[in-house]
Enzyme design. Structure first.
Site, PDB file in Angstrom:
ATOM      1  CB  CYS A  30      24.883  -8.901   2.368  1.00  0.00           C
ATOM      2  SG  CYS A  30      26.506  -7.879   2.095  1.00  0.00           S
ATOM      3  CB  CYS A  33      26.633  -4.595  -0.187  1.00  0.00           C
ATOM      4  SG  CYS A  33      27.808  -6.131  -0.331  1.00  0.00           S
ATOM      5  CG  ASP A 438     -12.169  12.018   7.698  1.00  0.00           C
ATOM      6  OD1 ASP A 438     -12.908  12.845   8.610  1.00  0.00           O
ATOM      7  OD2 ASP A 438     -12.114  11.910   6.828  1.00  0.00           O
ATOM      8  CG  ASP A 621     -10.794  10.999   2.529  1.00  0.00           C
ATOM      9  OD1 ASP A 621     -11.132  11.495   3.350  1.00  0.00           O
ATOM     10  OD2 ASP A 621     -11.354  11.295   1.334  1.00  0.00           O
ATOM     11  CG  ASP A 625      -8.553  13.471   7.385  1.00  0.00           C
ATOM     12  OD1 ASP A 625      -9.081  14.105   8.614  1.00  0.00           O
ATOM     13  OD2 ASP A 625      -9.332  13.050   6.772  1.00  0.00           O
TER      14      ASP A 625
END
Length: 729
Positions: A30, A33, A438, A621, A625
């Site tokens: 869970c 944990c 771009d 890319d 950028d």
């Protein structure tokens, strides 16, 4: 005897003086944990990362190199109540299968016992309002005890063991109140039976375990299905490759022994183990994982191939560019791992709520018992009500509310060709209302195309392609690929920055700048594509101009239209020349565009949009950028992007199409909606259930059914994230 532990085989460098290890951890069920493990490991000095992946019960650890022994992490996890060991996919899967079988055995025992105890309980319930003799009722109670006690002792092991580990380490977890509730119900039932009471709760205790085990089995199956995505990627990895150790001699070696520059043989029916370029041979290959194309593609000299690609027909010789953990497939696997380990804002909120669960529910149950006793109820009735409170307030639904959606949505995005690289990317992407693209390599394909190849005589174009094989320039590579050239012209000479020349049948041929080929006049008089780069070819007195450019992605127009239909603003910011950007914007019907912008200009525009209240998705890319990707509200890069851009982007998409951008937005919006729904379901359940349980009108049996029902409802709602994307038209 002193035993040393050497985990160096499992430790790898994470760069910048940081080391990394993955540990498999047993008993993680869970969000509570997860939070406890991460807090406990992060408290160790020099640990820079401790992140638990609930999907495969793995913890990723990073620390400053040379400062810690990995064995210390295992010791710390043992102190926290969890058994741990180095993570290996195969051994982890074996352990998972064994645990799955054990849970199913526990569920089978609990379900069988429940059916039989209920068969005995129904006559007792009806007999209590009729004329059943006390002796008969006691007999049925003792039979129920005979079935329920050993069944509970076996079927309750997953919860009892977890609770005992927590308590022995002076901590609590979700299984502690569950175990207390089951043991109290069984103990009270035995006492009630000894004292010939009308009521016993063997049915409630064993049914509670059945419901809990159903939820745990469903949860494990969901995690295994999600992990199967990563498992499918792992199955694509070849462990060995046929490496050339001589001109005509090959040796089958591990992938780890292969280095860039080596040459490997790829035979029909084999998966490629490396990234590289074909230098000899011709075949068809299936590389749908990278390109998104389900059709086979032709592989010949100059064709790039990637690890995981399947060779279909012919034999290929491949020059290695990357192997082992440096391949694109390995990068995709790491990105998928990041997605499954990622932690979102909503998940952190659920984590904090789950951490409060144990102390709050224990206090609530104790106050309930004392309150009923003060109000004049018997200790028996007060404890029964307290047990119902312990059971009904289990935070399973809250703990599952966010990770299940995130896991299912991550899998759905992967099927659409999108990988998450950030924990809260789903929420931020769902909020995006403005997209900045771009142009080069994003709206256009990263590969160059010869736009006027059909206008060049076939024999001339073939000759130009053969000459282009002797050049390292990317434009020359595009010419060679378009011409289908396989054999370079012997004796060709490349002049840096100008082009390449050679003799063909006593005639000088040249490929390169128009000035190098004496074709300047053709450039001035030709009507050329404004987006294209120009390369000239000359054969003696014959002069030709080749127009080379990046074409738009095949579905770019449909994607832009789909984004507009979703009410999302769009613009192009590119560092390319104005004619090229203008042409692309016109073709895609994007009125807002700017050319020749610098990285600083892009960031300034993003900040301006932020001030207006826009949530910007940046899609780019290039290396330039990366700053704007980091500055945007959320960001995305194609898999072909520069490595820095991939590392900066929140999401990465695969293949040539641009459609994954729209699919990701649709999936994110649906996932965010489901996360909010699940949180309200979990909170609403407790708001309604707890007062009802405290009021004493809920039996432990009804509490067990309600608690398990809420968890199952949350999981079923989460599965709706599998199909979120609308069709792009």
């Amino acid at each position: 005897m002193h035993v040393t532990r050497d985990f160096s085989h499992y430790v790898r460098s994470a760069g910048e003086g940081v080391q990394h290890i993955d540990l498999a951890v047993e008993g993680v069920h869970c969000a509570g944990c997860m939070a406890k493990i991460e807090r406990g490991l992060s408290a160790i000095p020099d640990v820079t990362l401790a992140r638990v992946n609930l999907t495969d019960r793995r913890v990723a650890l990073e620390w400053k190199a040379g400062t810690l022994d990995p064995g210390r992490f295992i010791d710390r996890l043992e102190e926290l109540g969890y058994k741990a060991y180095p993570f290996e996919t195969e051994s982890a899967e074996v352990a998972e299968v064994a645990e799955s079988r054990f849970l199913l055995r526990c569920l089978g025992v609990a379900a069988f016992a429940t059916m039989n105890v209920m068969m005995l309980s129904i006559p007792v319930w009806s007999g209590n309002v009729s004329d059943m003799l006390p002796e008969q009722r006691d007999f049925f109670h003792w039979l129920s005890a005979l079935i329920a006690l050993p069944a509970a002792a076996y079927a309750g092991q997953p919860f009892f063991r977890s609770a005992w580990r927590a308590l022995s380490n002076k901590t609590t977890n979700m299984d502690v109140p569950i175990s207390i509730g089951v043991i109290l119900a069984l103990g009270m039932s035995v006492v009630e039976t000894i004292h010939h009471a009308e009521h016993a709760y063997f049915d409630a205790a064993i049914m509670l375990l059945t419901f809990l085990l159903v939820g745990r089995v469903l949860d494990q199956n969901m995690r295994r299905r999600t992990r199967a995505v990563a498992g499918n990627l792992a199955a694509l990895k070849a462990e060995t490759a046929a490496k050339f150790v001589g001109p005509d001699e090959i040796s089958q070696v591990p992938v780890a022994a292969i280095n860039p520059g080596d040459i490997v043989l790829l035979r029909p029916g084999e998966r490629c183990a490396v990234d590289g370029t074909v230098i000899e041979g011709r075949s068809e290959i299936d590389q749908s994982l990278i390109t998104g194309e389900t059709l086979y593609v032709t592989a010949e000299q100059g064709t790039p191939v990637y690890a995981g690609s399947m060779n279909i027909s012919g034999t290929l010789r491949v020059r290695v560019s990357a192997a082992s953990e440096a391949t694109l497939l390995a990068e995709i696997t790491r990105l998928l791992d990041n997605a499954l380990q990622a932690r979102s804002r909503y998940m952190r909120l659920a984590d904090r709520a789950s951490r409060l669960y144990a102390p709050v529910v224990h206090a609530t149950a104790l106050i309930t018992i004392l309150g009923w006793v003060i109000a004049g109820a018997s200790w028996h009735d007060a404890i029964v009500t307290g047990v119902a409170v312990l059971i009904i307030t289990c935070p399973c639904a809250l703990g599952l509310a966010i990770p299940t959606v995130q896991t299912v949505a991550s899998g759905a995005m992967f099927k659409s060709g999108v990988l998450l690289n950030s924990g809260d990317a789903i929420e931020r992407l769902a909020e995006a209302d403005h997209v900045i693209f771009d142009k080069t390599g994003t709206l256009t394909l990263p590969d160059l195309e010869v736009m006027n190849a059909a206008d060049i005589p076939a024999d001339i174009f073939e000759l130009a392609g053969r000459l282009a094989l002797s050049s390292h320039h990317p434009v020359a590579a595009a010419v060679a690929q378009a011409a289908g050239a396989r054999s370079p012209i012997v004796g060709a000479v490349e002049e840096a920055g100008q082009g390449v020349r050679a003799d063909a049948d006593g005639v000088e041929i040249r490929l390169g700048r128009p000035s190098f080929c004496g074709a300047e006049a053709l450039v001035g008089g030709a009507t050329l594509d404004p987006e294209a780069s120009v390369v000239a070819f000359s054969k003696g007195a014959e002069k030709f101009i080749l127009s080379v450019r990046q074409g738009l992605r095949p579905d770019a127009q449909a994607v832009i239209a789909a984004l507009k239909a979703r009410g999302i603003g769009i613009e192009i910011l590119s560092g390319d020349r104005e004619p090229a950007v203008k042409a692309a914007a016109h073709a895609l019907s994007i009125p807002e565009w700017r050319a020749g912008v610098t990285p600083a200009d892009k960031i300034a525009r993003i900040e301006e949009l932020k001030r207006r209240g826009a949530r910007v998705l940046m899609v780019g890319d290039g290396m330039n950028d990366a700053p704007s990707l980091a500055a945007a509200h959320v960001s995305m890069s194609p898999i072909s992007a520069a490595h820095l851009s991939q590392a900066t982007a929140d999401l990465v998409f695969l293949g040539r199409p641009l459609a994954p951008v729209v699919a990701a937005i649709d999936s994110a919006r649906k996932a965010l909606h489901l996360m909010r729904q699940n949180l309200w379901l979990a909170i609403g359940y407790n708001v309604l259930a707890v007062p009802v349980a405290i009021s004493g009108v809920v039996t432990p049996l009804i509490a067990a059914a309600a608690m398990s029902g809420s968890s199952i409802l949350v999981m079923l709602n989460s599965l709706r994230a599998r199909s979120a994307s609308r069709e792009i038209v």
